[in-house]
Design an enzyme around this catalytic site. Structure first.
Site, mmCIF file in Angstrom:
data_model
loop_
_atom_site.group_PDB
_atom_site.id
_atom_site.type_symbol
_atom_site.label_atom_id
_atom_site.label_comp_id
_atom_site.label_asym_id
_atom_site.label_seq_id
_atom_site.Cartn_x
_atom_site.Cartn_y
_atom_site.Cartn_z
ATOM 1 N N ARG A 15 0.780 -1.254 0.023
ATOM 2 C CA ARG A 15 0.134 -0.043 0.070
ATOM 3 C C ARG A 15 0.705 1.342 -0.044
ATOM 4 N NH1 ARG A 15 -0.712 4.720 2.836
ATOM 5 N NH2 ARG A 15 -0.048 3.675 4.700
ATOM 6 N N ASP A 16 1.546 1.725 1.127
ATOM 7 C CA ASP A 16 2.422 2.895 1.307
ATOM 8 C C ASP A 16 3.393 2.677 0.327
ATOM 9 O OD1 ASP A 16 3.240 5.300 2.065
ATOM 10 O OD2 ASP A 16 3.476 4.610 4.161
ATOM 11 N N HIS A 206 4.795 4.325 12.780
ATOM 12 C CA HIS A 206 4.759 4.306 11.304
ATOM 13 C C HIS A 206 6.079 5.268 10.867
ATOM 14 C CE1 HIS A 206 3.266 3.921 7.107
ATOM 15 N NE2 HIS A 206 3.677 4.971 6.933
ATOM 16 N N HIS A 208 9.163 7.058 8.185
ATOM 17 C CA HIS A 208 9.785 6.977 7.121
ATOM 18 C C HIS A 208 11.349 7.298 7.386
ATOM 19 C CE1 HIS A 208 6.423 6.468 4.187
ATOM 20 N NE2 HIS A 208 5.935 6.971 5.102
ATOM 21 N N CYS A 239 3.951 9.048 0.662
ATOM 22 C CA CYS A 239 2.773 9.598 0.424
ATOM 23 C C CYS A 239 2.668 10.635 -0.725
ATOM 24 C CB CYS A 239 2.101 10.519 1.584
ATOM 25 S SG CYS A 239 0.473 11.337 1.156
ATOM 26 N N ASN A 248 9.466 4.172 3.284
ATOM 27 C CA ASN A 248 9.445 3.726 4.427
ATOM 28 C C ASN A 248 10.598 3.124 5.092
ATOM 29 O OD1 ASN A 248 6.631 3.273 3.125
ATOM 30 N ND2 ASN A 248 6.095 2.941 5.516
HETATM 31 N N1 COA Z 1 -13.104 5.219 -3.445
HETATM 32 C C1 COA Z 1 -13.446 5.437 -4.949
HETATM 33 N N2 COA Z 1 -13.847 6.571 -5.216
HETATM 34 C C2 COA Z 1 -14.264 7.561 -4.351
HETATM 35 C C3 COA Z 1 -13.965 7.166 -2.899
HETATM 36 C C4 COA Z 1 -13.233 6.143 -2.432
HETATM 37 N N3 COA Z 1 -13.045 5.715 -1.438
HETATM 38 N N4 COA Z 1 -14.358 8.374 -2.470
HETATM 39 C C5 COA Z 1 -14.597 9.106 -3.363
HETATM 40 N N5 COA Z 1 -14.408 8.649 -4.471
HETATM 41 C C6 COA Z 1 -14.788 9.200 -5.998
HETATM 42 C C7 COA Z 1 -16.365 10.038 -5.833
HETATM 43 O O1 COA Z 1 -16.928 8.719 -6.277
HETATM 44 C C8 COA Z 1 -16.175 11.015 -6.819
HETATM 45 O O2 COA Z 1 -16.301 10.562 -8.097
HETATM 46 P P1 COA Z 1 -16.825 11.069 -9.319
HETATM 47 O O3 COA Z 1 -15.855 12.351 -9.639
HETATM 48 O O4 COA Z 1 -16.658 10.448 -10.826
HETATM 49 O O5 COA Z 1 -18.117 11.261 -8.880
HETATM 50 C C9 COA Z 1 -14.861 11.331 -6.810
HETATM 51 O O6 COA Z 1 -14.106 10.411 -6.036
HETATM 52 C C10 COA Z 1 -14.793 12.853 -5.824
HETATM 53 O O7 COA Z 1 -15.462 12.373 -4.615
HETATM 54 P P2 COA Z 1 -15.298 13.384 -3.402
HETATM 55 O O8 COA Z 1 -16.356 12.857 -2.318
HETATM 56 O O9 COA Z 1 -15.738 14.704 -3.806
HETATM 57 O O10 COA Z 1 -13.996 13.264 -2.838
HETATM 58 P P3 COA Z 1 -12.711 14.343 -3.074
HETATM 59 O O11 COA Z 1 -12.684 14.709 -4.448
HETATM 60 O O12 COA Z 1 -13.150 15.344 -1.867
HETATM 61 O O13 COA Z 1 -11.685 13.327 -2.615
HETATM 62 C C11 COA Z 1 -10.701 11.600 -1.251
HETATM 63 C C12 COA Z 1 -11.614 12.786 -1.324
HETATM 64 C C13 COA Z 1 -10.759 11.116 0.261
HETATM 65 C C14 COA Z 1 -11.665 10.461 -2.020
HETATM 66 C C15 COA Z 1 -9.843 11.567 -2.118
HETATM 67 O O14 COA Z 1 -9.041 12.845 -1.652
HETATM 68 C C16 COA Z 1 -8.880 10.492 -1.727
HETATM 69 O O15 COA Z 1 -8.975 9.219 -2.162
HETATM 70 N N6 COA Z 1 -7.629 10.552 -1.174
HETATM 71 C C17 COA Z 1 -6.876 9.344 -0.980
HETATM 72 C C18 COA Z 1 -5.758 9.955 -0.186
HETATM 73 C C19 COA Z 1 -4.489 8.729 0.041
HETATM 74 O O16 COA Z 1 -4.726 7.726 -0.350
HETATM 75 N N7 COA Z 1 -3.622 9.223 0.335
HETATM 76 C C20 COA Z 1 -2.325 8.277 0.719
HETATM 77 C C21 COA Z 1 -2.503 7.570 1.782
HETATM 78 S S1 COA Z 1 -2.136 8.410 3.416
HETATM 79 ZN ZN ZN Z 2 3.649 6.450 5.103
#
Ligand code: COA
Ligand code: ZN
Length: 303
Positions: A15-16, A206, A208, A239, A248
């Site tokens: 994942r990370d 955790h 890095h 990240c 990491n």
């Molecule tokens: N899985 C799949 N799709 C997702 C989702 C999820 N968990 N959460 C939101 N989405 C999709 C929505 O369906 C939407 O799709 P569309 O544009 O096709 O309608 C789009 O993403 C935006 O949704 P929204 O609720 O407005 O989210 P956002 O744009 O504010 O984004 C997150 C918020 C949390 C979804 C996004 O920033 C994210 O996934 N971040 C992950 C960060 C990450 O993994 N970081 C590394 C680990 S620390």
């Molecule tokens: Zn990390």
């Protein structure tokens, strides 16, 4: 130093480790996973159920989840960043979730488009999604020491987040040094403060290795009796929403350091080095791990 007899490593390379890499094929990930399971590690964070546009490298989370039955003895978990991800993860068959909450607003907004406060407000619902399927919800408090946007994170923000997460249903916590800046002194003070605030809950770490202090931080945490430690094979990772983030701490280096210090990890060092070779081949670039690049422990051979 007062080391515990054993620690419980969690492998986060899938994942990370992969989220900052160019996307690789699901088949290649399954080869990595097979090598990682063979190391003997008991806990594996296998993917994240986040927006595929945010983290394209893990867009195949459902396809990965569908293959996990091939390793019935391993324990898999997935990271989520919102309620939608929690539902996706349990629908895909996972039970144990890691919900990431950044202790700093700057990283929280960049990573999940919500403030720390807003992210904490979702702990209750996400924990209950895990609990309904008999799973556990760990809250990972990211940027627990430093934030690439806001600078130093006030320890009180982390302690408050920890307390609130546990009140709202978190079964476990993990403190994340998202950009690899922390050194042992601040590890000791923050871990101690968080444990004092939530004494009933296990607190993991955790780290890095961005600035070379990762292993020293592990040792400081282990000396406090921390046994839940994240690491990634080969030291891949970082990240995508934290400028300057890098790998990491490497699983093989943690295993080597702790085993040589009398702390059991349950992992086979040669198998971890073999897994690193698989990871290096699949990600297609040299790994950061010093131990891997040195070719292993190179103990003197018996005659
Ligand atoms: N899985 C799949 N799709 C997702 C989702 C999820 N968990 N959460 C939101 N989405 C999709 C929505 O369906 C939407 O799709 P569309 O544009 O096709 O309608 C789009 O993403 C935006 O949704 P929204 O609720 O407005 O989210 P956002 O744009 O504010 O984004 C997150 C918020 C949390 C979804 C996004 O920033 C994210 O996934 N971040 C992950 C960060 C990450 O993994 N970081 C590394 C680990 S620390
Ligand atoms: Zn990390």
């Amino acid at each position: 130093m007062r080391f515990p007899e054993s620690v419980d490593l969690r492998e986060v390379g899938m994942r990370d480790g992969l989220q900052l890499e160019a996307p690789i094929a699901t088949d290649a990930k399954l080869r990595m996973l097979d090598a990682i399971v063979a190391t003997g590690v008991r806990r594996i964070e296998v993917t994240s159920f986040v927006s595929p546009s945010a983290v394209p490298a893990l867009a195949d989370a459902d396809a990965m989840a569908a293959e996990l039955h091939n390793w019935p003895d391993a324990s898999f978990s997935a990271l989520v960043a919102n309620l939608k991800g929690a539902h996706r993860a349990v629908d895909a068959g996972l039970r144990d979730l890691e919900y990431v909450v950044s202790a700093s607003d700057g990283h929280s907004l960049a990573n999940a488009r919500r403030t720390t406060d807003q992210a904490l407000a979702a702990v209750g619902e996400i924990a209950s999604v895990a609990h309904q399927v008999g799973g556990r919800c760990e809250v990972i408090i990211a940027t627990a020491w430093d934030c690439p946007f806001d600078g130093r994170t006030a320890p009180s923000r982390v302690v408050d987040a920890a307390r609130r997460a546990v009140e709202d249903g978190a079964d476990k916590l993990c403190l994340g040094d998202t950009i690899g800046t922390v050194a042992p002194g601040r590890v000791v003070s923050l871990v101690s403060a968080v444990r004092a605030a939530v004494p009933a809950v296990d607190v993991g770490v955790h780290f890095h290795n961005t600035r070379g202090t990762g292993l020293a931080c592990v040792l400081a945490a282990v000396d406090l009796g921390v046994t839940s430690i994240d690491a990634s094979v080969g030291g891949v990772g970082g990240c995508p929403f934290a400028p300057g983030a890098s790998g990491n701490i490497a699983t093989e280096e943690v295993v080597y350091m702790l085993t040589e210090s009398g702390v059991a990890t349950g992992l086979d060092l040669q198998a971890v080095l073999d897994a690193a070779a698989v990871v290096e081949k699949e990600v297609g670039h040299p790994l950061a791990s010093n131990l891997y690049r040195a070719g292993g422990p190179n103990r003197p051979r018996g005659r």
